[in-house]
Design a protein around this motif. Structure first.
Motif, PDB file in Angstrom:
ATOM      1  N   GLU A 141     -68.089 133.688 -29.560  1.00  0.00           N
ATOM      2  CA  GLU A 141     -69.273 133.170 -30.263  1.00  0.00           C
ATOM      3  C   GLU A 141     -68.903 132.427 -31.534  1.00  0.00           C
ATOM      4  OE1 GLU A 141     -72.810 132.137 -29.827  1.00  0.00           O
ATOM      5  OE2 GLU A 141     -72.494 133.983 -28.684  1.00  0.00           O
ATOM      6  N   ARG A 142     -67.755 132.725 -32.098  1.00  0.00           N
ATOM      7  CA  ARG A 142     -67.338 132.079 -33.339  1.00  0.00           C
ATOM      8  C   ARG A 142     -66.780 130.671 -33.127  1.00  0.00           C
ATOM      9  NH1 ARG A 142     -63.854 137.299 -35.509  1.00  0.00           N
ATOM     10  NH2 ARG A 142     -65.634 138.709 -35.867  1.00  0.00           N
ATOM     11  N   ALA A 143     -66.503 130.323 -31.872  1.00  0.00           N
ATOM     12  CA  ALA A 143     -65.911 129.021 -31.580  1.00  0.00           C
ATOM     13  C   ALA A 143     -66.951 127.905 -31.676  1.00  0.00           C
ATOM     14  CB  ALA A 143     -65.288 129.035 -30.187  1.00  0.00           C
ATOM     15  N   GLU A 144     -66.474 126.699 -31.832  1.00  0.00           N
ATOM     16  CA  GLU A 144     -67.367 125.542 -31.936  1.00  0.00           C
ATOM     17  C   GLU A 144     -68.078 125.264 -30.615  1.00  0.00           C
ATOM     18  OE1 GLU A 144     -67.058 120.739 -32.861  1.00  0.00           O
ATOM     19  OE2 GLU A 144     -65.489 122.088 -33.584  1.00  0.00           O
ATOM     20  N   SER A 145     -67.348 125.396 -29.510  1.00  0.00           N
ATOM     21  CA  SER A 145     -67.924 125.130 -28.194  1.00  0.00           C
ATOM     22  C   SER A 145     -67.352 126.129 -27.192  1.00  0.00           C
ATOM     23  CB  SER A 145     -67.611 123.694 -27.757  1.00  0.00           C
ATOM     24  OG  SER A 145     -68.238 123.378 -26.548  1.00  0.00           O
ATOM     25  N   PRO A 146     -67.775 127.393 -27.276  1.00  0.00           N
ATOM     26  CA  PRO A 146     -67.151 128.457 -26.476  1.00  0.00           C
ATOM     27  C   PRO A 146     -67.518 128.382 -24.999  1.00  0.00           C
ATOM     28  CG  PRO A 146     -69.035 129.328 -27.668  1.00  0.00           C
ATOM     29  CD  PRO A 146     -68.859 127.913 -28.139  1.00  0.00           C
ATOM     30  N   VAL A 147     -66.537 128.713 -24.154  1.00  0.00           N
ATOM     31  CA  VAL A 147     -66.759 128.694 -22.712  1.00  0.00           C
ATOM     32  C   VAL A 147     -66.028 129.851 -22.047  1.00  0.00           C
ATOM     33  CG1 VAL A 147     -64.854 127.048 -22.384  1.00  0.00           C
ATOM     34  CG2 VAL A 147     -66.594 127.299 -20.600  1.00  0.00           C
ATOM     35  N   LEU A 148     -66.692 130.464 -21.086  1.00  0.00           N
ATOM     36  CA  LEU A 148     -66.102 131.510 -20.260  1.00  0.00           C
ATOM     37  C   LEU A 148     -66.092 130.988 -18.834  1.00  0.00           C
ATOM     38  CD1 LEU A 148     -67.079 135.307 -20.342  1.00  0.00           C
ATOM     39  CD2 LEU A 148     -66.386 134.112 -18.268  1.00  0.00           C
ATOM     40  N   LEU A 149     -64.910 130.821 -18.268  1.00  0.00           N
ATOM     41  CA  LEU A 149     -64.753 130.271 -16.927  1.00  0.00           C
ATOM     42  C   LEU A 149     -64.250 131.347 -15.985  1.00  0.00           C
ATOM     43  CD1 LEU A 149     -64.701 127.802 -14.992  1.00  0.00           C
ATOM     44  CD2 LEU A 149     -62.345 127.400 -15.749  1.00  0.00           C
ATOM     45  N   ASP A 150     -65.065 131.678 -14.978  1.00  0.00           N
ATOM     46  CA  ASP A 150     -64.714 132.692 -13.988  1.00  0.00           C
ATOM     47  C   ASP A 150     -64.380 131.979 -12.678  1.00  0.00           C
ATOM     48  OD1 ASP A 150     -64.544 134.732 -12.135  1.00  0.00           O
ATOM     49  OD2 ASP A 150     -66.387 135.737 -12.764  1.00  0.00           O
ATOM     50  N   LEU A 151     -63.123 132.110 -12.255  1.00  0.00           N
ATOM     51  CA  LEU A 151     -62.688 131.514 -10.994  1.00  0.00           C
ATOM     52  C   LEU A 151     -63.034 132.476  -9.868  1.00  0.00           C
ATOM     53  CD1 LEU A 151     -59.225 130.087 -12.118  1.00  0.00           C
ATOM     54  CD2 LEU A 151     -61.435 128.930 -11.998  1.00  0.00           C
ATOM     55  N   SER A 152     -64.111 132.191  -9.190  1.00  0.00           N
ATOM     56  CA  SER A 152     -64.604 133.090  -8.150  1.00  0.00           C
ATOM     57  C   SER A 152     -65.130 132.248  -6.996  1.00  0.00           C
ATOM     58  CB  SER A 152     -65.697 134.002  -8.728  1.00  0.00           C
ATOM     59  OG  SER A 152     -66.731 133.238  -9.308  1.00  0.00           O
ATOM     60  N   GLY A 153     -66.148 132.716  -6.329  1.00  0.00           N
ATOM     61  CA  GLY A 153     -66.741 131.974  -5.220  1.00  0.00           C
ATOM     62  C   GLY A 153     -68.239 132.075  -5.297  1.00  0.00           C
ATOM     63  N   PRO A 154     -68.884 131.307  -6.190  1.00  0.00           N
ATOM     64  CA  PRO A 154     -70.308 131.491  -6.463  1.00  0.00           C
ATOM     65  C   PRO A 154     -71.205 131.184  -5.267  1.00  0.00           C
ATOM     66  CG  PRO A 154     -69.511 129.469  -7.476  1.00  0.00           C
ATOM     67  CD  PRO A 154     -68.304 130.198  -6.968  1.00  0.00           C
ATOM     68  N   GLY A 155     -72.358 131.845  -5.266  1.00  0.00           N
ATOM     69  CA  GLY A 155     -73.327 131.660  -4.198  1.00  0.00           C
ATOM     70  C   GLY A 155     -73.182 132.731  -3.132  1.00  0.00           C
ATOM     71  N   GLY A 156     -73.802 132.516  -2.003  1.00  0.00           N
ATOM     72  CA  GLY A 156     -73.721 133.500  -0.935  1.00  0.00           C
ATOM     73  C   GLY A 156     -74.830 134.517  -1.017  1.00  0.00           C
ATOM     74  N   ASP A 157     -74.962 135.287   0.035  1.00  0.00           N
ATOM     75  CA  ASP A 157     -76.078 136.209   0.183  1.00  0.00           C
ATOM     76  C   ASP A 157     -75.806 137.541  -0.502  1.00  0.00           C
ATOM     77  OD1 ASP A 157     -77.953 138.141   1.555  1.00  0.00           O
ATOM     78  OD2 ASP A 157     -78.533 136.257   2.516  1.00  0.00           O
ATOM     79  N   LEU A 158     -76.842 138.119  -1.085  1.00  0.00           N
ATOM     80  CA  LEU A 158     -76.713 139.418  -1.731  1.00  0.00           C
ATOM     81  C   LEU A 158     -76.418 140.547  -0.751  1.00  0.00           C
ATOM     82  CD1 LEU A 158     -79.524 139.362  -4.464  1.00  0.00           C
ATOM     83  CD2 LEU A 158     -77.051 139.343  -4.824  1.00  0.00           C
ATOM     84  N   THR A 159     -76.599 140.278   0.543  1.00  0.00           N
ATOM     85  CA  THR A 159     -76.284 141.309   1.546  1.00  0.00           C
ATOM     86  C   THR A 159     -74.788 141.595   1.606  1.00  0.00           C
ATOM     87  OG1 THR A 159     -76.191 139.623   3.291  1.00  0.00           O
ATOM     88  CG2 THR A 159     -78.297 140.754   2.967  1.00  0.00           C
ATOM     89  N   ARG A 160     -73.985 140.778   0.951  1.00  0.00           N
ATOM     90  CA  ARG A 160     -72.546 141.053   0.880  1.00  0.00           C
ATOM     91  C   ARG A 160     -72.251 142.309   0.051  1.00  0.00           C
ATOM     92  NH1 ARG A 160     -69.435 135.344  -0.459  1.00  0.00           N
ATOM     93  NH2 ARG A 160     -70.040 134.186   1.423  1.00  0.00           N
ATOM     94  N   ILE A 161     -73.202 142.715  -0.755  1.00  0.00           N
ATOM     95  CA  ILE A 161     -72.968 143.842  -1.659  1.00  0.00           C
ATOM     96  C   ILE A 161     -73.324 145.147  -0.969  1.00  0.00           C
ATOM     97  CG2 ILE A 161     -73.598 144.907  -3.850  1.00  0.00           C
ATOM     98  CD1 ILE A 161     -74.208 142.137  -4.940  1.00  0.00           C
ATOM     99  N   ARG A 162     -72.389 146.081  -0.966  1.00  0.00           N
ATOM    100  CA  ARG A 162     -72.636 147.435  -0.467  1.00  0.00           C
ATOM    101  C   ARG A 162     -73.099 148.289  -1.657  1.00  0.00           C
ATOM    102  NH1 ARG A 162     -67.725 149.611   3.382  1.00  0.00           N
ATOM    103  NH2 ARG A 162     -67.608 147.874   4.866  1.00  0.00           N
ATOM    104  N   TRP A 163     -74.377 148.264  -1.900  1.00  0.00           N
ATOM    105  CA  TRP A 163     -74.889 148.963  -3.073  1.00  0.00           C
ATOM    106  C   TRP A 163     -74.572 150.452  -3.046  1.00  0.00           C
ATOM    107  CZ3 TRP A 163     -76.122 146.387  -7.238  1.00  0.00           C
ATOM    108  CH2 TRP A 163     -76.591 145.076  -7.141  1.00  0.00           C
TER     109      TRP A 163
END
Length: 273
Positions: free
Chosen positions: A125-147
């Motif tokens: 938050e202290r940075a001028e232009s902060p960014v958090l980059l998560d290398l993952s696989g966005p999207g897809g169905d929530l049924t992938r989760i075994r709650w």
């Protein structure tokens, strides 16, 4: 001079990114498990005159205690963090439980991202232009989760585990932006495309055969790296965004359901309590 923290920074894409920023004149903190690979990054830093701007932290990020240790070190050493890149992952053909009792992929691919993102948020938050980059696989169905079995204690299937971890990353990102309304941190989920990186993991015969085919089809790191730099150098304006290679992914639909994100956040807090 920017300060960039990279998990999985001793291999493949993470290492290429680290070397890019070191050559640019930035400060880089690389996290990884292999001391020899970490030293190789430091050797490159020395070769390009950046020895004083590179740090390697050896850590097993599948352990909660190790994440907390590196968070304490980083926050004590670097007043400002400009970019946090979450790239650590490890494929396991068979189920492994850490010394702390967590399934290893769940711990490394999800819990570590949770801990580091929240643990370093104040310094981002202290940075001028902060960014958090998560290398993952966005999207897809929530049924992938075994709650009812997030850690695959029953019927362990490695590909499903990795797919679920991608979905957990999506929900983590949603929960993060809900937890920090008004934050200047830009949270980016990115799948840069199949890339000829280290493909780190423990493969059985069947998965190794599939891996060989993936290596043949994969793009070189040089083709994928600009996709990361695009978002790190010029973060999107939206608090949360997601991309499959260069194609935006809608982060307002069912796969990014805020109620599911809140449910996961509550379950995670209970696990870590």
């Amino acid at each position: 001079m920017r300060t960039v923290v990279i998990t999985g920074g001793t291999d493949g894409m993470g290492r290429a990114l680290a070397e890019t920023y070191l050559r640019r004149g930035d400060r880089v903190v690389v996290l990884g498990t292999d001391a020899a690979k970490g030293q190789a990054v430091l050797d490159v830093a020395a070769d390009v005159g950046a020895a004083g701007r590179a740090e390697f932290l050896r850590a097993d990020l599948s352990l909660v205690a190790e994440n907390r240790r590196v968070i304490e070190h980083i926050t004590a050493t670097y007043p400002v963090i400009d970019a946090l890149v979450l790239g650590a992952r490890y494929y396991r053909a068979t189920r492994v439980v850490t010394a702390e009792g967590f399934e290893s992929s769940f711990a490394l691919f999800y819990l570590s991202r949770y801990l580091l993102g929240h643990g370093l948020a104040a310094h981002l938050e202290r940075a001028e232009s902060p960014v958090l980059l998560d290398l993952s696989g966005p999207g897809g169905d929530l049924t992938r989760i075994r709650w009812g079995d997030l850690q695959f204690a029953h019927d362990y299937r490695p590909d499903e585990v990795m797919g679920q971890c991608g979905k957990l990353s999506d929900l983590l990102a949603v929960a993060f932006t809900r937890r920090y309304p008004g934050s200047r941190i830009r949270y980016v989920l990115l799948h840069p495309g199949l890339t000829a990186t280290g493909f780190t993991g423990d493969y059985d015969a069947a998965s190794a055969e599939i891996l060989a085919g993936m290596r043949e089809r994969a793009q070189p790191i040089e083709a994928a790296l600009p996709r990361l730099l695009r978002h790190l150098d010029n973060p999107p304006t939206a608090p949360l965004s997601a991309f499959m290679q260069d194609t935006p992914v809608d982060v307002h639909g069912e796969p990014f359901d805020p109620h599911a994100a809140d449910r996961l956040a509550a379950m995670t807090a209970a696990l870590l309590a």
